[in-house]
Enzyme design. Structure first.
Site, PDB file in Angstrom:
ATOM      1  N   ASP A 470       3.045  -1.720   6.317  1.00 53.22           N
ATOM      2  CA  ASP A 470       2.384  -2.685   5.455  1.00 53.22           C
ATOM      3  C   ASP A 470       0.992  -2.152   5.121  1.00 53.22           C
ATOM      4  O   ASP A 470       0.142  -2.009   6.003  1.00 53.22           O
ATOM      5  CB  ASP A 470       2.282  -4.033   6.184  1.00 53.22           C
ATOM      6  N   HIS A 471       0.764  -1.853   3.844  1.00 56.14           N
ATOM      7  CA  HIS A 471      -0.492  -1.231   3.447  1.00 56.14           C
ATOM      8  C   HIS A 471      -1.681  -2.176   3.574  1.00 56.14           C
ATOM      9  O   HIS A 471      -2.841  -1.759   3.438  1.00 56.14           O
ATOM     10  CB  HIS A 471      -0.391  -0.726   2.006  1.00 56.14           C
ATOM     11  N   ARG A 472      -1.422  -3.466   3.835  1.00 55.26           N
ATOM     12  CA  ARG A 472      -2.537  -4.397   4.004  1.00 55.26           C
ATOM     13  C   ARG A 472      -3.236  -4.219   5.348  1.00 55.26           C
ATOM     14  O   ARG A 472      -4.417  -4.555   5.482  1.00 55.26           O
ATOM     15  CB  ARG A 472      -2.033  -5.841   3.885  1.00 55.26           C
TER      16      ARG A 472
END
Length: 500
Positions: A470-472
């Site tokens: 998850d790039h967040r």
């Protein structure tokens, strides 16, 4: 004779709203004991045997195998056995000054010692073993007990046998008004009848009910289906004029005729399979993952020759050797300790603000393919286990998952998932993250490949690792650092396995 007690289908874990009835373990007329398994149901999580909180004679089974039942709806009716002379002496007939009050099925009321009937009921409840499913349980000493007998009501409800409906709130009255038979104020159609009519395309407004006050019963819908069925299925040709064909081909044609023709493709529809149970849960979770998580994927080829040689040496010494997945799991937990961003979860508040929740520990999910679909049981506190301990727990969890016996806690508590898709003979896969986790590591098959070692070409045991994240919660540098850590541990395993 005592009134039957109606046992409602409980919530079997994590707020599930329905379950498919797989099989009954009892029949009408059977005598059952408290906590005796009465049915097997399949939820979106697992298959579960449901025990009875009551002892007595089975008077009614509310459902057929294959039917989907809503949580909180009747599952089984049980008539308590006679308690004999002692019970009669202990519970004299109520006088007009002390009438027996029939409590609502969702009411929690303290037992009053002065009321002999309530006291007798409380003692019966105490007879349970204390085994608890989410949503109900045998009290075993608590001062409050769930009452299951309903107050009398003037509203007539379909398919109720000998019992009356609970009192209805204003909201319930409004709901029932929407399901009344047109032109028949007192007739309310049961949810089961409405569902049957909806699934088979039957207009309830065209049916005259055979029940009290014109109530539409199940038999009325079935009769309507019988009258329309001949128009839907073409009449078969006489046996002497029908061309010779295999029974399989005949069955296929009949199925296609029953399912109709697809409007988009023009092809006959061979079958329709309801999306339910594990498949329904997997579909919903994967769709949510793809719609909510901005994911990215990194991958690397790894020389696993040293790890294979280590296992081979342990086998030669006669030691009990963990599986390859257990070794990799050990490397993963060590990597998550160094890169804790991948062992988190994102929570969104009502005001849309977000927080990254970090955990003190790793519950390592192991993706397992079963006959019921893909499930992910998790090894709790995996970071505290050695490779041998991880191997034992992975084998146990995958076994219970394939039997459909994994608990909701085992299936829903993971913080990071390890997916060994190499067992299917593939090299790599950009897996979908198991929401609400933020990363998943995939391991491909280990095969012989040409590899450069010390400037020379050699044949080595090579696998591919794939990390979807998850790039967040982190950037590519963190994800690549974790992936490289696990890859280095596979290529040089002795540095992390001193405690196996």
């Amino acid at each position: 004779m005592s009134e039957p007690r109606v046992f409602l289908l409980p919530d079997l874990g994590e707020g599930l709203t329905e379950a498919e009835l797989v099989a009954w373990h009892v029949a009408v007329g059977d005598e059952i004991a408290v906590d005796q398994p009465i049915a097997e149901v399949e939820t979106a999580k697992s298959a579960v045997e449901v025990p009875s909180p009551y002892a007595g004679i089975v008077t009614e089974l509310h459902g057929q195998p294959g039917e989907t039942l809503d949580v909180g709806k009747p599952l089984i009716s049980v008539t308590p056995l006679s308690t004999g002379v002692a019970a009669d002496d202990a519970a004299p007939a109520p006088s007009p000054a002390h009438p027996v009050v029939e409590p609502n099925e969702t009411e929690l009321a303290e037992a009053k010692p002065a009321d002999a009937v309530a006291e007798t009921y409380r003692e019966e409840e105490k007879a349970g073993s204390g085994n608890v499913l989410i949503g109900y349980g045998t009290p075993g000493g608590h001062s409050q007990a769930r009452r299951t007998r309903a107050r009398k009501s003037s509203v007539t409800v379909a398919e109720r046998t000998g019992s009356t409906a609970p009192e209805l709130s204003k909201e319930d009255d409004l709901t029932l008004l929407r399901t009344r038979v047109p032109g028949k104020l007192g007739a309310v159609i049961s949810p089961l009848v409405r569902r049957m009519a909806r699934e088979h395309g039957v207009d309830l407004g065209d049916i005259s009910g055979s029940g009290d006050s014109g109530l539409i019963m199940r038999r009325d819908v079935e009769a309507a289906l019988r009258t329309t069925a001949p128009a839907q299925v073409p009449e078969a040709k006489p046996a002497e004029t029908r061309p010779l064909e295999s029974e399989a081909a005949a069955a296929s044609q009949e199925a296609q005729a029953a399912n109709g023709v697809d409007a988009r493709t023009g092809l006959p529809i061979a079958a329709r399979t309801p999306v339910r149970g594990v498949r329904k849960a997997v579909a919903a979770n994967m769709a949510r993952s793809r719609s909510e998580i901005p994911e990215a994927t990194v991958w690397v080829d790894v020389d696993a020759t040293a790890l294979m040689e280590l296992r081979g040496g342990l086998k030669a010494n006669g030691a009990e050797v963990p599986g390859l997945l257990a070794f990799i799991a050990r490397f993963v937990t060590a990597g998550l300790k160094k890169y804790p961003e991948l062992n988190t979860r994102i929570e969104t508040a009502e005001d849309r603000s977000q927080e990254i929740v970090a955990f003190d520990g790793v519950n390592l999910g192991i993706a397992a393919q079963t006959d019921r679909g893909l499930v992910v049981p998790s090894v709790r506190a995996a970071e505290k286990l050695t490779a041998r301990e991880l191997d034992a727990e992975i084998r146990r969890l995958t076994d219970v998952a394939r039997q459909g016996k994994a608990t909701p806690t085992e299936l829903g508590s993971g913080t990071f998932t390890l997916n060994n898709y190499g067992v299917f003979g593939v090299d790599g896969s950009a897996a979908i993250i198991n929401h609400p986790e933020v990363a998943i590591l995939g391991v491909g098959r280990i095969i012989d490949k040409p590899w450069v070692v010390n400037g020379e070409l050699a044949v080595r045991k090579v696998t591919e690792l794939t990390l979807t994240f998850d790039h967040r919660v982190c950037d590519g540098g963190t994800a690549a650092g974790f992936l490289r850590f696990v890859a280095d541990a596979i290529e040089n395993p002795t540095s992390l396995l001193a405690d196996i």
